[in-house]
Structures are given as C-alpha cells and as structure tokens.
Design an enzyme around this catalytic site. Sequence first.
Site, mmCIF file in Angstrom:
data_model
loop_
_atom_site.group_PDB
_atom_site.id
_atom_site.type_symbol
_atom_site.label_atom_id
_atom_site.label_comp_id
_atom_site.label_asym_id
_atom_site.label_seq_id
_atom_site.Cartn_x
_atom_site.Cartn_y
_atom_site.Cartn_z
ATOM 1 N N GLY A 49 2.397 -8.950 6.395
ATOM 2 C CA GLY A 49 2.987 -8.149 7.461
ATOM 3 C C GLY A 49 2.991 -6.693 7.079
ATOM 4 O O GLY A 49 3.119 -6.349 5.900
ATOM 5 N N GLY A 50 2.852 -5.806 8.076
ATOM 6 C CA GLY A 50 2.832 -4.368 7.776
ATOM 7 C C GLY A 50 1.702 -4.042 6.824
ATOM 8 O O GLY A 50 0.541 -4.396 7.050
ATOM 9 N N ASP A 51 2.049 -3.362 5.705
ATOM 10 C CA ASP A 51 1.035 -3.014 4.700
ATOM 11 C C ASP A 51 1.200 -3.862 3.444
ATOM 12 O O ASP A 51 0.805 -3.455 2.358
ATOM 13 C CB ASP A 51 1.117 -1.526 4.360
ATOM 14 C CG ASP A 51 2.473 -1.142 3.780
ATOM 15 O OD1 ASP A 51 3.448 -1.879 4.025
ATOM 16 O OD2 ASP A 51 2.557 -0.114 3.084
ATOM 17 N N GLU A 52 1.755 -5.065 3.604
ATOM 18 C CA GLU A 52 1.975 -5.971 2.467
ATOM 19 C C GLU A 52 0.969 -7.129 2.490
ATOM 20 O O GLU A 52 0.655 -7.681 3.546
ATOM 21 C CB GLU A 52 3.397 -6.540 2.507
ATOM 22 C CG GLU A 52 4.485 -5.497 2.337
ATOM 23 C CD GLU A 52 5.868 -6.081 2.468
ATOM 24 O OE1 GLU A 52 6.841 -5.392 2.117
ATOM 25 O OE2 GLU A 52 5.979 -7.253 2.942
ATOM 26 N N LEU A 63 0.846 -1.206 0.000
ATOM 27 C CA LEU A 63 0.000 0.000 0.000
ATOM 28 C C LEU A 63 0.873 1.244 0.000
ATOM 29 O O LEU A 63 1.673 1.457 0.912
ATOM 30 C CB LEU A 63 -0.912 -0.005 1.237
ATOM 31 C CG LEU A 63 -1.820 -1.241 1.401
ATOM 32 C CD1 LEU A 63 -2.681 -1.091 2.655
ATOM 33 C CD2 LEU A 63 -2.690 -1.476 0.167
#
Length: 299
Positions: A208-211, A168
């Site tokens: 994970g995170g924005d992935e 993102l």
Amino acid sequence: MSFDRIHTSIPADTPFALQVALETSQVVKAKAEACADELASANSRVKQKIADGATMLSAHKALAHSQAVETTVQECADDLTSVTKTLVEGIDDLEQTEIALMHSHKALAQSEAALTVALEGEKQATLRALHDPTTGLPNRVLFDDRLAHAIALAERHGWTLAVMFLDLDRFKSVNDVHGHAAGDSVLKEVARRLSLNCRDEDTVCRNGGDEFLYLLMNPQGSENIERIAGSVVKNIAQPIQIADLQLFIEPSIGIAVYPGDGMSGEQLINNADAAMYRAKKGMSRYALFCAREAETLPA
C-alpha cells in the site's frame, strides 16, 4: 418353409422403428422368393402333366395350386408396399434425429464456449482480487497467504525465512511536485525492478502507498539476506526516467528472520516494519530487526 428366424446384419445403433421395417422387408423378400420358386415348380408340373396327357382335373388342380401361390406372391407385394412406407417414415425419423443431434451439438458447443468465457472471467476476477492494480504485484492478501504457507514449510523442513519491509524515501514529494501520474510511474518501475531481483520461490508485494514487502524463502543465513537487501537498494536507487524527468528514489529496508524474529506472519511483518524505521534513521539503507525495536514501533 419357415421364416421365423432370418439372420440380418442391421447395425445395432439403427433406430428401433427402422430396425423392425428392415427386418420385415427381409422376411417378406424371402417369402416372395419362396413363392416364386413354388409358382415356377407348379407351372412346370402343369406343363409336364399336359405333356403326359393328364386329365383336365389334374391340370385344373395344378393350376389352382399355381393361383394360390400367385395369391401369396400378391400378399408379399402388399407387405413390401407397407414395409416401403415404414422405411420411408423410418428414414424421415432418422433425418429428424440427425437434425436434433446437430442442434444438440451446436448447443453443447455454445455452452462450452460460454463456460470458457465464464472461467476466464473468474480467473481475471481472482487475479484482480489478489493483485495490486497499479503495479500488478501480489497484494497483501496474497502475500499473507504465501507467507503462512512458507512458515508451515519452514517449520516442517527446518528452513529459515526472511521478510523485508521496504519504504520509498521522499516519495510523497514526487506526488506533490510532479503529480500522482508520475508517482504511479515510479511505483511501477520500482515493482519491475523488485520483480527482476526476485527469485521464483520468493514473493514481492505492494503493501500500500509506497510500501513493499519481500519474502525470501530459505535464504541460507544472514550474510546472504544482507547481500540480497544490498542488491535491492542498489537496483532501486538507479535513476528513474519519466518523460523528461529523471528521478532518484532510495528505499529503506527492515528485515525480520523466521524463527528468531517471529513465529507468525504478523510478527515477522511488524518486526520488519520496526527495523525499517531504524534504517531510515541510520547510515545504512537496510537494518536487521533486534528485540528492543519492537518497543519503539510507532503506534
């Protein structure tokens, strides 16, 4: 008269002690009835002999026989008293057995309930272990397992697969400006939109995170893969409303196709990641992997 073989109709599942008592009572009953018949017969013979003018000795013998029969009847009565006592004890044992069975059934029901709770707990623990707690999507562990299974199927049936790697754009600014709660809301909405876009046979996971990772099973050629990627970009790019905020998020997508872009899950994910970086730098929101991109993948 023999009483050795008396046919009974006692149920086979009657407790042993109770069976013995019931059988004995039937034998004693038959013996008493026979004695009663003999006593009646003896009395009749005495009366007949007296009527016929029999001597006192003959009458005395008949009466003695009658008394012997009466003694036997008394013995039968004693036997019946013993049988009655045994029956009472047997019935009491049966009642105790029924109470024990009732407790056993109750304990079994409690054990089954505990097992159900345990199985549900195990199911929930497995669900938590294989899914992302924020979005509810499969996590990387589950995605890797499904990808390995998909590769095995593709090799067996001659299918193609596609792995899309999504990132993102400018998501960090959402957290920095609006806080992590707003960021989590964005992640949940993106996950919801990806799930709506996903076919039953495909898998979307949070990496994970924005992935995010997106597995396409047998997508039927690059044209169809690009159509799906374009649809994903369009859906995610729609405004995201959070309370009084309206946020705009766009994804960058890299795509790797089995078997040309990799023969293992790790190769496909790494190459899709490399293609995603090219998409970030280009005009299009998605990009297919090409071999030279592997050399420029950030360490």
